[in-house]
Design a protein around this motif. Structure first.
Motif, short mmCIF file in Angstrom:
data_model
loop_
_atom_site.label_atom_id
_atom_site.label_comp_id
_atom_site.label_asym_id
_atom_site.label_seq_id
_atom_site.Cartn_x
_atom_site.Cartn_y
_atom_site.Cartn_z
N ALA A 1 -19.50 18.40 32.45
CA ALA A 1 -18.10 18.90 31.11
C ALA A 1 -16.82 19.27 32.37
N GLY B 1 -6.05 7.75 30.23
CA GLY B 1 -6.73 8.92 30.11
C GLY B 1 -7.82 8.71 31.10
N MET C 1 -15.71 25.49 27.60
CA MET C 1 -16.42 25.39 29.31
C MET C 1 -15.39 26.12 29.77
N TYR D 1 -20.58 11.98 26.03
CA TYR D 1 -20.81 13.52 26.15
C TYR D 1 -21.55 13.95 25.20
N ALA D 2 -20.88 13.35 23.55
CA ALA D 2 -20.91 14.30 22.63
C ALA D 2 -22.71 13.49 21.62
N THR E 1 -7.26 16.68 28.15
CA THR E 1 -7.13 16.17 26.86
C THR E 1 -7.82 14.78 26.67
N ALA E 2 -8.39 13.82 27.75
CA ALA E 2 -9.47 13.62 27.40
C ALA E 2 -10.88 13.64 27.48
N ALA E 3 -11.02 14.86 28.22
CA ALA E 3 -12.04 15.27 28.00
C ALA E 3 -11.94 15.94 26.89
N ARG E 4 -11.48 16.36 25.84
CA ARG E 4 -11.38 16.80 24.69
C ARG E 4 -11.60 15.52 23.75
N ALA E 5 -10.63 14.40 24.24
CA ALA E 5 -11.10 13.26 23.21
C ALA E 5 -12.54 12.84 23.03
N MET E 6 -13.28 13.32 24.59
CA MET E 6 -14.50 12.56 24.65
C MET E 6 -15.57 13.28 24.03
N GLY E 7 -15.11 14.93 23.72
CA GLY E 7 -16.17 15.97 22.99
C GLY E 7 -16.70 16.79 23.48
N ILE E 8 -15.38 16.83 24.09
CA ILE E 8 -15.64 18.49 25.53
C ILE E 8 -15.00 19.46 24.73
N ASN E 9 -15.46 20.48 24.88
CA ASN E 9 -14.91 21.62 23.96
C ASN E 9 -14.22 22.69 24.77
N PHE F 1 -12.08 18.78 19.55
CA PHE F 1 -13.81 18.25 20.39
C PHE F 1 -14.92 17.49 19.31
N PRO G 1 -15.03 12.99 17.89
CA PRO G 1 -16.33 11.98 18.20
C PRO G 1 -17.89 11.88 17.98
N ARG G 2 -18.07 13.05 17.63
CA ARG G 2 -19.56 13.42 17.08
C ARG G 2 -18.86 13.09 15.63
N MET H 1 -19.37 9.52 30.64
CA MET H 1 -18.30 11.40 30.02
C MET H 1 -18.33 10.24 28.47
N ALA I 1 -14.89 16.89 33.94
CA ALA I 1 -13.41 16.20 32.89
C ALA I 1 -12.88 16.95 32.87
N PHE J 1 -10.89 9.33 34.03
CA PHE J 1 -11.06 10.19 34.71
C PHE J 1 -11.01 9.95 36.09
#
Lengths: 359, 237
Positions: free
Chosen positions: A212, B86, A233, B102-103, A221-229, B71, B74-75, B99, A215, B88
């Motif tokens: 995380a 976007g 973090m 991730y959720a 932004t992409a990290a958040r869109a992937m569900g990462i808080n 965040f 996605p869940r 990634m 990311a 990585f």
């Protein structure tokens, strides 16, 4: 030569290497004590710097948040220990109680710094963290009036050394037929702590949290869109990095027996950043190497520059301190020129730099 | 309706970029939001996910999204592929795809989904050890979509997947979007390339300087002279 280091096809080599390193680390302080106890002390400080660099590596290397005020957490840990184990308030708590408290207080300060800076990146974050480091130092300098907390610039003296009941880490003793000086005892304690911190770091890097952070560093932004808080973090990175700094600070306090705000100046923060960058941001072993090198090389220069000049010119022309910084600066410039990702770059950082060149 | 947006407004300082739009996407639909550069499409999409402060109501699967952090989406099956992809850039293709999951915590099924992405994007499989930054724009877009699919979306928000791609690649990406929709994923597609988007979608919304000016079936919009003139580059006469 290559076959000698081919660990992939010969896993036994790894264990042999680990055994050699372990043995070296075990006998090191007694060997150094033959040269002089000073060198054991220098080694102890090097280990403290390894601790600091590993802590900062979490913030800078893993999460990509440039922190130029890291020494503030070192100071917080050191002062927490000093206030709870010195005549200052007449408190003498045992170290295994204070070190966790110090880590927690430092983590709290980490969150305190992290919360208002969540939206900042890069240079802007660096400036704010730099200011934070100075604010903490200035507070420590001035918290002597109206209520005397930190004793101001005079600092706090008479800080308790670590002790387990009658076993006092600062007193020399003869055990198993060997002379154990205070620094040698501390060496083993520090080594144990650094091994624990290393284990935590390695586990963290390969964990969900580590990914995380990666990311977040790459694209928030992409990290958040992937569900990462991302908020959590980043604060976690600040808090964990700070808590390692706090532990190192507590140990520094006990080993020195005296601390004052002067020990926690900006140069110290920059030194730790230099260790992380020189060794290889994000690579745990690189960071360890960077910290060891930057702790030892100046000391070695300190002990060689003067005799060398006297032998060459018959007298001392340039102060060791001056030449030390000169060589030190030059070394840093050379490393950045020829190994921009650090001496032992992390796999990801290495890619970043080669990609830039290719582009 | 899977997604319902009512009176959505986005402000940048004193400027209203999105001036109170309504739109809805039913389960299984492929809906596109078309419009010229600067019409407010991307702002609207970002605001729907909460990446921008917004006013108005957004309801997803019968639940208001007020106060729900990005965040968490996605869940719940709402996944966005951001504008500019976007990915990585310094992580490998495989790491990027990982990634995307991730959720999720169902480790066994993740492996299966990864194999599925590789099956539908053989290009990504070939390059799985390469860093995403070294991929071409089209491959990056594939990766971004593949990564989003790794989180098993119910509703996929696609922001300008054709941006900056060569025409051949654009066609390929649109084929992929069609396939994904055929698998039962509901899609809200934001596009400048109105013709391609409308040929693909069931319904469409046309956005002009912050407001929705037309809403109709995709076929009807394609036949609409106003749309033909403004977005398909044809003369009214």
């Amino acid at each position: 030569m290559n076959a000698l280091f081919d660990t992939r096809n010969n896993p036994k080599l790894v264990w042999a290497g680990v055994a050699v390193i372990a043995l070296t680390l075990l006998v090191l302080p007694f060997a150094l004590a033959q040269v002089g106890t000073t060198w054991v002390r220098i080694t102890n400080f090097a280990i403290l710097y390894v601790l600091l660099a590993l802590g900062l590596n979490i913030v800078v290397g893993f999460a990509g948040l440039l922190d130029l005020g890291y020494v503030a957490f070192y100071a917080v840990g050191a002062y927490t220990y000093a206030l709870l184990a010195s005549p200052q308030f007449g408190l003498h708590l045992p170290f295994w109680v204070i070190l966790p408290i110090g880590a927690m207080v430092a983590a709290f300060f980490g969150v305190l710094l992290g919360t208002p800076t969540l939206k900042l990146r890069g240079d802007y974050l660096a400036i704010v963290t730099l200011g934070f480091g100075e604010i903490v130092r200035i507070f420590l300098n001035n918290l002597s009036r109206p209520v005397n907390v930190t004793n101001g610039p005079q600092g706090i003296a008479g800080i308790d050394p670590f002790s387990f009941g009658a076993f006092d880490f600062s007193k020399p003793e003869t055990l198993f037929g060997l002379d154990w000086s205070g620094p040698i005892k501390y060496y083993y304690l520090l080594l144990a702590v650094v091994l624990m911190v290393l284990a935590v770091n390695v586990r963290l890097q390969n964990s969900r949290i580590g990914r995380a952070w990666e990311a977040v560093r790459e694209d928030e932004t992409a990290a958040r869109a992937m569900g990462i808080n991302t908020t959590r973090m980043k604060l976690l990175a600040f808090a964990m990095g700070a808590s390692f700094g706090g532990v190192a600070g507590g140990m520094f306090s006990a080993i020195q027996g005296f601390i004052s705000p002067e020990s926690f100046v900006l140069v110290e923060s920059i030194m730790v950043v230099a260790m992380v960058v020189l060794g290889g941001m994000g690579n745990i072993w690189g960071v360890v190497l960077g910290a060891v090198l930057l702790s030892f090389v100046p000391e070695i220069l300190r002990w060689t520059v003067q005799p060398l000049q006297e032998a060459l010119f018959g007298r001392m022309l340039v102060e060791p301190e001056v030449i030390r910084m000169l060589i030190f600066g030059l070394a840093l410039v050379l490393v950045m020129l020829f190994r921009p990702a650090g001496l032992l770059p992390s796999a990801v950082r290495q890619r970043e730099l080669t990609d830039e060149r290719a582009a | 309706m899977l997604l319902e947006v009512q009176g959505l407004e986005v402000h940048y300082g004193g400027i209203r970029a999105v001036k109170g739009i309504d739109l809805a996407v039913a389960e299984g639909e492929l809906v596109c939001l078309i419009g010229a550069n600067g019409a407010g499409k991307t702002s609207a999409l970002k605001a729907i996910c909460g990446l921008h402060a917004r006013r108005g109501r957004v309801t997803y699967a019968g639940q208001a999204l007020e106060g729900l952090p990005v965040f968490e989406l996605p869940r719940r099956g709402l996944v966005m592929v951001p504008e500019g992809r976007g990915v990585f850039a310094q992580l490998t293709v495989a790491e990027n795809l990982a990634m995307g999951a991730y959720a999720r915590s169902d480790t066994e099924e993740i492996a299966g989904d990864l194999a599925r992405q590789y099956a539908s994007f053989p290009r990504l499989k070939e390059r799985r050890h390469q860093t995403a930054g070294t991929l071409s724009g089209g491959e990056q877009q594939m990766l971004a979509i593949g990564r989003a699919l790794m989180s098993r979306p119910k509703l996929l928000l696609l922001d300008e997947p054709s941006m900056g791609l060569a025409p051949l690649m654009v066609a390929k990406i649109f084929d992929i979007v069609r396939e994904v929709a055929a698998r039962g994923v509901t899609i809200l597609l934001v596009e400048q390339n109105a013709k391609l988007a409308l040929e693909l979608a069931h319904r469409g919304y046309v956005m002009e300087s912050g407001s929705i000016t037309l809403a109709d079936g995709a076929k009807e919009l394609l036949a609409n002279p106003k749309v033909r003139e403004a977005y398909l580059g044809e003369d009214a006469g």
